[in-house]
Design a protein around this motif. Structure first.
Motif, PDB file in Angstrom:
ATOM      1  N   TYR A 177       0.876  -1.180   0.000  1.00 34.12           N
ATOM      2  CA  TYR A 177       0.000   0.000   0.000  1.00 34.12           C
ATOM      3  C   TYR A 177       0.910   1.225   0.000  1.00 34.12           C
ATOM      4  CZ  TYR A 177      -4.158   2.817   1.064  1.00 34.12           C
ATOM      5  OH  TYR A 177      -5.199   3.718   1.008  1.00 34.12           O
ATOM      6  N   ARG A 178       1.195   1.715  -1.200  1.00 28.02           N
ATOM      7  CA  ARG A 178       2.165   2.801  -1.358  1.00 28.02           C
ATOM      8  C   ARG A 178       1.478   4.118  -1.683  1.00 28.02           C
ATOM      9  NH1 ARG A 178       4.543  -1.890  -3.005  1.00 28.02           N
ATOM     10  NH2 ARG A 178       6.589  -2.285  -2.127  1.00 28.02           N
ATOM     11  N   ASN A 179       2.230   5.200  -1.524  1.00 28.76           N
ATOM     12  CA  ASN A 179       1.752   6.555  -1.831  1.00 28.76           C
ATOM     13  C   ASN A 179       0.493   6.918  -1.053  1.00 28.76           C
ATOM     14  OD1 ASN A 179       3.885   6.884  -3.750  1.00 28.76           O
ATOM     15  ND2 ASN A 179       2.688   5.651  -5.179  1.00 28.76           N
ATOM     16  N   TRP A 180       0.412   6.466   0.166  1.00 32.45           N
ATOM     17  CA  TRP A 180      -0.740   6.769   1.006  1.00 32.45           C
ATOM     18  C   TRP A 180      -0.587   8.157   1.620  1.00 32.45           C
ATOM     19  CZ3 TRP A 180       0.899   7.458   5.982  1.00 32.45           C
ATOM     20  CH2 TRP A 180       2.084   6.815   6.351  1.00 32.45           C
ATOM     21  N   ARG A 181      -1.728   8.754   1.942  1.00 32.11           N
ATOM     22  CA  ARG A 181      -1.750  10.083   2.555  1.00 32.11           C
ATOM     23  C   ARG A 181      -2.192  10.041   4.010  1.00 32.11           C
ATOM     24  NH1 ARG A 181      -4.972  13.600  -1.677  1.00 32.11           N
ATOM     25  NH2 ARG A 181      -4.784  15.102   0.013  1.00 32.11           N
ATOM     26  N   ALA A 182      -2.945   9.025   4.376  1.00 29.46           N
ATOM     27  CA  ALA A 182      -3.415   8.882   5.753  1.00 29.46           C
ATOM     28  C   ALA A 182      -3.652   7.409   6.048  1.00 29.46           C
ATOM     29  CB  ALA A 182      -4.711   9.662   5.961  1.00 29.46           C
ATOM     30  N   VAL A 183      -3.291   6.988   7.261  1.00 27.55           N
ATOM     31  CA  VAL A 183      -3.515   5.606   7.698  1.00 27.55           C
ATOM     32  C   VAL A 183      -3.889   5.589   9.177  1.00 27.55           C
ATOM     33  CG1 VAL A 183      -1.995   4.529   6.000  1.00 27.55           C
ATOM     34  CG2 VAL A 183      -1.060   5.221   8.202  1.00 27.55           C
ATOM     35  N   ALA A 184      -4.556   4.539   9.577  1.00 31.16           N
ATOM     36  CA  ALA A 184      -4.908   4.341  10.986  1.00 31.16           C
ATOM     37  C   ALA A 184      -5.111   2.847  11.211  1.00 31.16           C
ATOM     38  CB  ALA A 184      -6.176   5.112  11.347  1.00 31.16           C
ATOM     39  N   GLU A 185      -5.161   2.465  12.475  1.00 29.94           N
ATOM     40  CA  GLU A 185      -5.283   1.041  12.791  1.00 29.94           C
ATOM     41  C   GLU A 185      -6.111   0.841  14.050  1.00 29.94           C
ATOM     42  OE1 GLU A 185      -2.021  -2.195  12.331  1.00 29.94           O
ATOM     43  OE2 GLU A 185      -1.709  -1.276  14.305  1.00 29.94           O
ATOM     44  N   ASN A 186      -6.948  -0.185  14.015  1.00 23.61           N
ATOM     45  CA  ASN A 186      -7.660  -0.681  15.191  1.00 23.61           C
ATOM     46  C   ASN A 186      -7.200  -2.109  15.446  1.00 23.61           C
ATOM     47  OD1 ASN A 186      -9.185   1.655  15.378  1.00 23.61           O
ATOM     48  ND2 ASN A 186     -11.026   0.770  14.467  1.00 23.61           N
ATOM     49  N   VAL A 187      -6.998  -2.462  16.706  1.00 18.62           N
ATOM     50  CA  VAL A 187      -6.661  -3.836  17.073  1.00 18.62           C
ATOM     51  C   VAL A 187      -7.544  -4.267  18.243  1.00 18.62           C
ATOM     52  CG1 VAL A 187      -4.279  -3.737  16.227  1.00 18.62           C
ATOM     53  CG2 VAL A 187      -4.752  -3.132  18.601  1.00 18.62           C
ATOM     54  N   ALA A 188      -7.774  -5.561  18.335  1.00 15.60           N
ATOM     55  CA  ALA A 188      -8.575  -6.112  19.435  1.00 15.60           C
ATOM     56  C   ALA A 188      -8.384  -7.625  19.481  1.00 15.60           C
ATOM     57  CB  ALA A 188     -10.049  -5.786  19.240  1.00 15.60           C
ATOM     58  N   TYR A 189      -8.800  -8.224  20.588  1.00 11.58           N
ATOM     59  CA  TYR A 189      -8.854  -9.687  20.665  1.00 11.58           C
ATOM     60  C   TYR A 189      -9.951 -10.098  21.630  1.00 11.58           C
ATOM     61  CZ  TYR A 189      -6.734 -10.127  25.305  1.00 11.58           C
ATOM     62  OH  TYR A 189      -6.509 -10.071  26.654  1.00 11.58           O
ATOM     63  N   GLY A 190     -10.423 -11.310  21.404  1.00 12.99           N
ATOM     64  CA  GLY A 190     -11.362 -11.898  22.340  1.00 12.99           C
ATOM     65  C   GLY A 190     -12.836 -11.704  22.049  1.00 12.99           C
ATOM     66  N   TYR A 191     -13.181 -10.933  21.048  1.00 15.80           N
ATOM     67  CA  TYR A 191     -14.594 -10.727  20.731  1.00 15.80           C
ATOM     68  C   TYR A 191     -15.046 -11.864  19.820  1.00 15.80           C
ATOM     69  CZ  TYR A 191     -13.845  -6.296  22.948  1.00 15.80           C
ATOM     70  OH  TYR A 191     -13.530  -5.330  23.874  1.00 15.80           O
ATOM     71  N   PRO A 192     -16.020 -12.667  20.256  1.00 17.39           N
ATOM     72  CA  PRO A 192     -16.342 -13.911  19.567  1.00 17.39           C
ATOM     73  C   PRO A 192     -17.027 -13.784  18.210  1.00 17.39           C
ATOM     74  CG  PRO A 192     -17.824 -13.574  21.409  1.00 17.39           C
ATOM     75  CD  PRO A 192     -16.794 -12.492  21.482  1.00 17.39           C
ATOM     76  N   THR A 193     -17.677 -12.649  17.950  1.00 13.10           N
ATOM     77  CA  THR A 193     -18.363 -12.486  16.666  1.00 13.10           C
ATOM     78  C   THR A 193     -17.956 -11.158  16.033  1.00 13.10           C
ATOM     79  OG1 THR A 193     -20.286 -11.264  17.482  1.00 13.10           O
ATOM     80  CG2 THR A 193     -20.392 -13.712  17.595  1.00 13.10           C
ATOM     81  N   PRO A 194     -18.109 -11.046  14.715  1.00 11.91           N
ATOM     82  CA  PRO A 194     -17.836  -9.761  14.068  1.00 11.91           C
ATOM     83  C   PRO A 194     -18.684  -8.625  14.654  1.00 11.91           C
ATOM     84  CG  PRO A 194     -17.963 -11.483  12.422  1.00 11.91           C
ATOM     85  CD  PRO A 194     -18.406 -12.094  13.735  1.00 11.91           C
ATOM     86  N   GLY A 195     -19.934  -8.912  14.988  1.00 15.15           N
ATOM     87  CA  GLY A 195     -20.798  -7.896  15.584  1.00 15.15           C
ATOM     88  C   GLY A 195     -20.284  -7.420  16.926  1.00 15.15           C
ATOM     89  N   ASP A 196     -19.842  -8.358  17.758  1.00 18.36           N
ATOM     90  CA  ASP A 196     -19.276  -7.994  19.060  1.00 18.36           C
ATOM     91  C   ASP A 196     -18.025  -7.140  18.886  1.00 18.36           C
ATOM     92  OD1 ASP A 196     -21.222  -9.489  20.434  1.00 18.36           O
ATOM     93  OD2 ASP A 196     -19.940 -11.279  20.500  1.00 18.36           O
ATOM     94  N   LEU A 197     -17.202  -7.513  17.930  1.00 14.60           N
ATOM     95  CA  LEU A 197     -15.952  -6.793  17.683  1.00 14.60           C
ATOM     96  C   LEU A 197     -16.216  -5.362  17.236  1.00 14.60           C
ATOM     97  CD1 LEU A 197     -12.865  -6.667  17.336  1.00 14.60           C
ATOM     98  CD2 LEU A 197     -13.184  -7.676  15.070  1.00 14.60           C
ATOM     99  N   VAL A 198     -17.054  -5.187  16.226  1.00 10.79           N
ATOM    100  CA  VAL A 198     -17.342  -3.841  15.720  1.00 10.79           C
ATOM    101  C   VAL A 198     -18.051  -3.009  16.785  1.00 10.79           C
ATOM    102  CG1 VAL A 198     -18.567  -2.517  13.950  1.00 10.79           C
ATOM    103  CG2 VAL A 198     -17.268  -4.559  13.301  1.00 10.79           C
ATOM    104  N   ALA A 199     -18.934  -3.608  17.552  1.00  9.27           N
ATOM    105  CA  ALA A 199     -19.608  -2.887  18.638  1.00  9.27           C
ATOM    106  C   ALA A 199     -18.585  -2.401  19.675  1.00  9.27           C
ATOM    107  CB  ALA A 199     -20.665  -3.771  19.299  1.00  9.27           C
ATOM    108  N   ALA A 200     -17.610  -3.235  20.000  1.00 10.72           N
ATOM    109  CA  ALA A 200     -16.576  -2.829  20.970  1.00 10.72           C
ATOM    110  C   ALA A 200     -15.750  -1.671  20.423  1.00 10.72           C
ATOM    111  CB  ALA A 200     -15.680  -4.016  21.299  1.00 10.72           C
TER     112      ALA A 200
END
Length: 144
Positions: A82-105
């Motif tokens: 992923y080159r020539n980017w202008r902005a980046v960010a990151e989210n990390v997590a562990y332990g949320y059993p479903t995609p819904g739980d993860l995004v809600a957290a």
């Protein structure tokens, strides 16, 4: 473990991990739509970086944006293609059993929510590693 071995870990994604990633992208875009932001497009280079980072967090059992000896986010995503980017960010997590739980957290956390609802981001890579049934997840956001 050398760099080649680390990449190999990230390249082996199960169907359940890939499905989890896909659902996180969909749910993230639903949250963005409610806030008036455009949908994020899957970018394979960001996904590659996110998968590798999730695999390393799971291997080391450590939740972190930068593990010891690991490059910074900008260097990681550039190396992944992923080159020539202008902005980046990151989210990390562990332990949320479903995609819904993860995004809600993430939505309940001000910093993570800001990343999700920043309309200037256009691309997303989601990486999920299941270790002993526990999901370790990374979202890498980008804008070129």
């Amino acid at each position: 473990m050398g760099p080649a071995a680390r990449v190999a870990i990230a390249a082996k994604v199960s169907a359940s991990e890939a499905n989890f990633e896909k659902k996180v992208l969909t749910l993230t875009n639903k949250r963005r739509a409610k806030a008036g932001c455009g949908a994020l497009k899957l970018h394979t280079s960001l996904r590659k970086a996110a998968r590798k980072h999730s695999a390393l967090m799971a291997k080391h059992q450590t939740l972190s944006h930068q593990l010891p000896g690991e490059a910074s986010l900008g260097k990681r995503i550039t190396k992944a293609g992923y080159r020539n980017w202008r902005a980046v960010a990151e989210n990390v997590a562990y332990g949320y059993p479903t995609p819904g739980d993860l995004v809600a957290a993430w939505m309940a956390s001000p910093g993570h929510r800001k990343n999700i609802l920043t309309c200037r981001y256009k691309h997303l890579g989601v990486g999920v590693t299941l270790r002993n049934g526990v999901p370790w997840a990374t979202q890498d956001f980008g804008r070129k």
